[in-house]
Design a protein around this motif. Structure first.
Motif, mmCIF file in Angstrom:
data_model
loop_
_atom_site.group_PDB
_atom_site.id
_atom_site.type_symbol
_atom_site.label_atom_id
_atom_site.label_comp_id
_atom_site.label_asym_id
_atom_site.label_seq_id
_atom_site.Cartn_x
_atom_site.Cartn_y
_atom_site.Cartn_z
ATOM 1 N N TYR A 14 0.865 -1.178 0.000
ATOM 2 C CA TYR A 14 0.000 0.000 0.000
ATOM 3 C C TYR A 14 0.908 1.237 0.000
ATOM 4 O O TYR A 14 1.683 1.445 0.927
ATOM 5 C CB TYR A 14 -0.916 0.011 1.217
ATOM 6 C CG TYR A 14 -1.871 -1.164 1.246
ATOM 7 C CD1 TYR A 14 -3.126 -1.083 0.659
ATOM 8 C CD2 TYR A 14 -1.498 -2.369 1.845
ATOM 9 C CE1 TYR A 14 -3.996 -2.167 0.665
ATOM 10 C CE2 TYR A 14 -2.353 -3.458 1.855
ATOM 11 C CZ TYR A 14 -3.607 -3.346 1.260
ATOM 12 O OH TYR A 14 -4.449 -4.428 1.258
ATOM 13 N N VAL A 15 0.802 2.020 -1.073
ATOM 14 C CA VAL A 15 1.656 3.194 -1.237
ATOM 15 C C VAL A 15 0.781 4.443 -1.143
ATOM 16 O O VAL A 15 -0.190 4.587 -1.894
ATOM 17 C CB VAL A 15 2.393 3.177 -2.593
ATOM 18 C CG1 VAL A 15 3.389 4.325 -2.673
ATOM 19 C CG2 VAL A 15 3.096 1.843 -2.806
ATOM 20 N N ASP A 16 1.098 5.328 -0.211
ATOM 21 C CA ASP A 16 0.315 6.545 -0.068
ATOM 22 C C ASP A 16 1.237 7.739 0.194
ATOM 23 O O ASP A 16 2.425 7.582 0.446
ATOM 24 C CB ASP A 16 -0.706 6.421 1.061
ATOM 25 C CG ASP A 16 -0.047 6.313 2.428
ATOM 26 O OD1 ASP A 16 0.504 7.322 2.910
ATOM 27 O OD2 ASP A 16 -0.053 5.210 3.031
ATOM 28 N N GLN A 17 0.653 8.933 0.124
ATOM 29 C CA GLN A 17 1.372 10.185 0.392
ATOM 30 C C GLN A 17 0.575 11.015 1.401
ATOM 31 O O GLN A 17 0.319 12.193 1.205
ATOM 32 C CB GLN A 17 1.599 10.954 -0.903
ATOM 33 C CG GLN A 17 2.628 10.316 -1.826
ATOM 34 C CD GLN A 17 2.790 11.062 -3.135
ATOM 35 O OE1 GLN A 17 2.030 10.837 -4.059
ATOM 36 N NE2 GLN A 17 3.773 11.947 -3.208
ATOM 37 N N TYR A 18 0.201 10.377 2.477
ATOM 38 C CA TYR A 18 -0.604 11.009 3.518
ATOM 39 C C TYR A 18 0.071 12.273 4.049
ATOM 40 O O TYR A 18 -0.563 13.321 4.187
ATOM 41 C CB TYR A 18 -0.848 10.016 4.653
ATOM 42 C CG TYR A 18 -1.682 10.549 5.789
ATOM 43 C CD1 TYR A 18 -3.068 10.436 5.764
ATOM 44 C CD2 TYR A 18 -1.083 11.175 6.881
ATOM 45 C CE1 TYR A 18 -3.843 10.926 6.798
ATOM 46 C CE2 TYR A 18 -1.855 11.679 7.924
ATOM 47 C CZ TYR A 18 -3.225 11.553 7.883
ATOM 48 O OH TYR A 18 -3.985 12.052 8.909
ATOM 49 N N ALA A 19 1.365 12.177 4.342
ATOM 50 C CA ALA A 19 2.084 13.319 4.908
ATOM 51 C C ALA A 19 2.134 14.478 3.913
ATOM 52 O O ALA A 19 1.975 15.649 4.290
ATOM 53 C CB ALA A 19 3.500 12.908 5.312
ATOM 54 N N TYR A 20 2.365 14.180 2.632
ATOM 55 C CA TYR A 20 2.435 15.226 1.609
ATOM 56 C C TYR A 20 1.089 15.938 1.481
ATOM 57 O O TYR A 20 1.029 17.180 1.397
ATOM 58 C CB TYR A 20 2.837 14.613 0.270
ATOM 59 C CG TYR A 20 2.895 15.602 -0.875
ATOM 60 C CD1 TYR A 20 4.010 16.408 -1.065
ATOM 61 C CD2 TYR A 20 1.828 15.732 -1.759
ATOM 62 C CE1 TYR A 20 4.067 17.319 -2.118
ATOM 63 C CE2 TYR A 20 1.865 16.636 -2.806
ATOM 64 C CZ TYR A 20 2.987 17.428 -2.983
ATOM 65 O OH TYR A 20 3.026 18.341 -4.015
ATOM 66 N N TYR A 79 1.938 16.688 -9.059
ATOM 67 C CA TYR A 79 2.996 15.839 -8.507
ATOM 68 C C TYR A 79 2.378 14.665 -7.765
ATOM 69 O O TYR A 79 2.837 13.516 -7.874
ATOM 70 C CB TYR A 79 3.876 16.652 -7.568
ATOM 71 C CG TYR A 79 4.922 15.836 -6.841
ATOM 72 C CD1 TYR A 79 6.088 15.445 -7.481
ATOM 73 C CD2 TYR A 79 4.720 15.434 -5.526
ATOM 74 C CE1 TYR A 79 7.039 14.689 -6.826
ATOM 75 C CE2 TYR A 79 5.666 14.672 -4.863
ATOM 76 C CZ TYR A 79 6.824 14.307 -5.514
ATOM 77 O OH TYR A 79 7.763 13.543 -4.861
ATOM 78 N N LEU A 80 1.323 14.928 -7.030
ATOM 79 C CA LEU A 80 0.626 13.882 -6.278
ATOM 80 C C LEU A 80 -0.046 12.893 -7.224
ATOM 81 O O LEU A 80 0.048 11.670 -7.029
ATOM 82 C CB LEU A 80 -0.418 14.534 -5.362
ATOM 83 C CG LEU A 80 -1.259 13.626 -4.482
ATOM 84 C CD1 LEU A 80 -0.402 12.976 -3.417
ATOM 85 C CD2 LEU A 80 -2.395 14.415 -3.846
ATOM 86 N N ALA A 81 -0.691 13.422 -8.276
ATOM 87 C CA ALA A 81 -1.398 12.569 -9.238
ATOM 88 C C ALA A 81 -0.445 11.642 -9.978
ATOM 89 O O ALA A 81 -0.793 10.519 -10.334
ATOM 90 C CB ALA A 81 -2.172 13.435 -10.230
ATOM 91 N N VAL A 118 -9.208 16.270 1.224
ATOM 92 C CA VAL A 118 -9.438 16.366 2.668
ATOM 93 C C VAL A 118 -10.053 15.070 3.198
ATOM 94 O O VAL A 118 -9.667 14.568 4.258
ATOM 95 C CB VAL A 118 -10.362 17.562 2.995
ATOM 96 C CG1 VAL A 118 -10.808 17.515 4.460
ATOM 97 C CG2 VAL A 118 -9.649 18.874 2.716
ATOM 98 N N GLY A 119 -11.010 14.528 2.441
ATOM 99 C CA GLY A 119 -11.690 13.314 2.887
ATOM 100 C C GLY A 119 -11.069 12.023 2.408
ATOM 101 O O GLY A 119 -11.516 10.937 2.790
ATOM 102 N N THR A 120 -10.030 12.127 1.567
ATOM 103 C CA THR A 120 -9.442 10.898 1.009
ATOM 104 C C THR A 120 -7.923 10.862 1.152
ATOM 105 O O THR A 120 -7.253 10.117 0.440
ATOM 106 C CB THR A 120 -9.795 10.780 -0.494
ATOM 107 O OG1 THR A 120 -9.241 11.906 -1.201
ATOM 108 C CG2 THR A 120 -11.295 10.745 -0.708
ATOM 109 N N LYS A 121 -7.377 11.656 2.073
ATOM 110 C CA LYS A 121 -5.916 11.724 2.175
ATOM 111 C C LYS A 121 -5.283 10.428 2.652
ATOM 112 O O LYS A 121 -4.073 10.233 2.507
ATOM 113 C CB LYS A 121 -5.493 12.881 3.074
ATOM 114 C CG LYS A 121 -6.019 12.840 4.490
ATOM 115 C CD LYS A 121 -5.584 14.092 5.242
ATOM 116 C CE LYS A 121 -6.156 14.145 6.647
ATOM 117 N NZ LYS A 121 -5.736 15.380 7.360
#
Length: 265
Positions: A14-20, A79-81, A118-121
């Protein structure tokens, strides 16, 4: 890039960028905004009073504060996308197309995307692990309708597929697969000019090998002590012959043999 990789008990990634995303929302003061269910808002196509930029050149546009603001927001979301959030790719491309022609509307669209984040970070990109490989191979082989290369689904093999198109514009691409899952890919115009299909293919193979070494290093960090084999999948006979040293040595192919020697080693 603030990317976080977690592995569950079934070896799914599972790869995410929650902090970013959290930092991005705080930067724009939107961490407490009301979240939305979709990245493109219902009123996205409504007319927004915007600065007239018709007839302005690039230098003039770059000095406008509204354009700078729009470009900043779009760049941060893009960048996030391009990393883990493919679900906002279309929305940010829409905002990007309006940056210089309708900058206020572009900023409004970007804010809509931020409200969605906001709701999907905590959303993450899931990469299936090597578990149950025989069943995965059977299902995907039936779906594709053709047999898959040996090693494609093996959890101890890193497959590197490469290809190139030789012509007026040389185009190369590669994809790195582990356990049947794509971990790394790249496609685009080749930086070096080629004088033949063989040379163009060899450049693509060399880039694929570099990519596979990068993936190999990452897997070693995640699974210490485990070993992997790298298999290069090449569909060009002349390129294979040069790599294997089957072509007679000639001054015209010396630069190709030098590059192929690196792959052989």
């Amino acid at each position: 890039c603030s990317m976080r990789i977690t592995v569950d008990e079934y070896e799914n990634w599972y790869v995410d960028q929650y902090a970013y995303i959290t930092d991005l929302l705080q930067k724009h003061g939107m961490e407490d905004s009301k979240p939305t269910l979709v990245p493109i808002q219902p009123d996205e196509c409504m007319t927004v009073e915007s600065t007239c930029t018709k007839g302005m050149d690039i230098k003039e546009l770059s000095k406008l504060a509204v354009v700078k603001d729009a470009q900043s927001r779009v760049g941060e979301i893009n960048y996030l996308a391009g990393k883990t959030r493919l679900d906002v790719t279309y929305a940010v491309s829409r905002a990007a197309s309006l940056m210089t022609t309708e900058p206020e509307r572009s900023s409004k669209s970007s804010k809509g995307i931020l409200r969605y984040l906001v709701g999907t970070k905590d959303y993450a990109m899931r990469i299936l692990g090597p578990g149950d490989l025989p069943e995965k191979e059977r299902q995907l082989t039936e779906l594709a309708g053709i047999p898959i290369s040996p090693g494609h689904y093996d959890d101890d093999v890193i497959m590197a597929y490469s290809d190139a198109s030789y012509g007026e514009f040389n185009y190369g691409a590669f994809v790195i697969v582990w356990g049947g899952m794509c971990l790394f890919w790249r496609a685009g115009k080749q930086e070096l000019e080629s004088t033949s299909t063989c040379e163009s293919e060899l450049y693509a193979v060399h880039e694929a090998h570099t990519g596979s070494k990068s993936v190999h290093q990452m897997l070693q960090e995640m699974y210490p002590g485990k070993k992997w084999r790298i298999i290069m999948a090449i569909d060009n006979t002349a390129t294979l012959s040069i790599i294997k040293g089957l072509i007679a040595q000639h001054w015209r192919t010396r630069h190709l043999r030098k590059r192929a020697r690196h792959l052989t080693q």
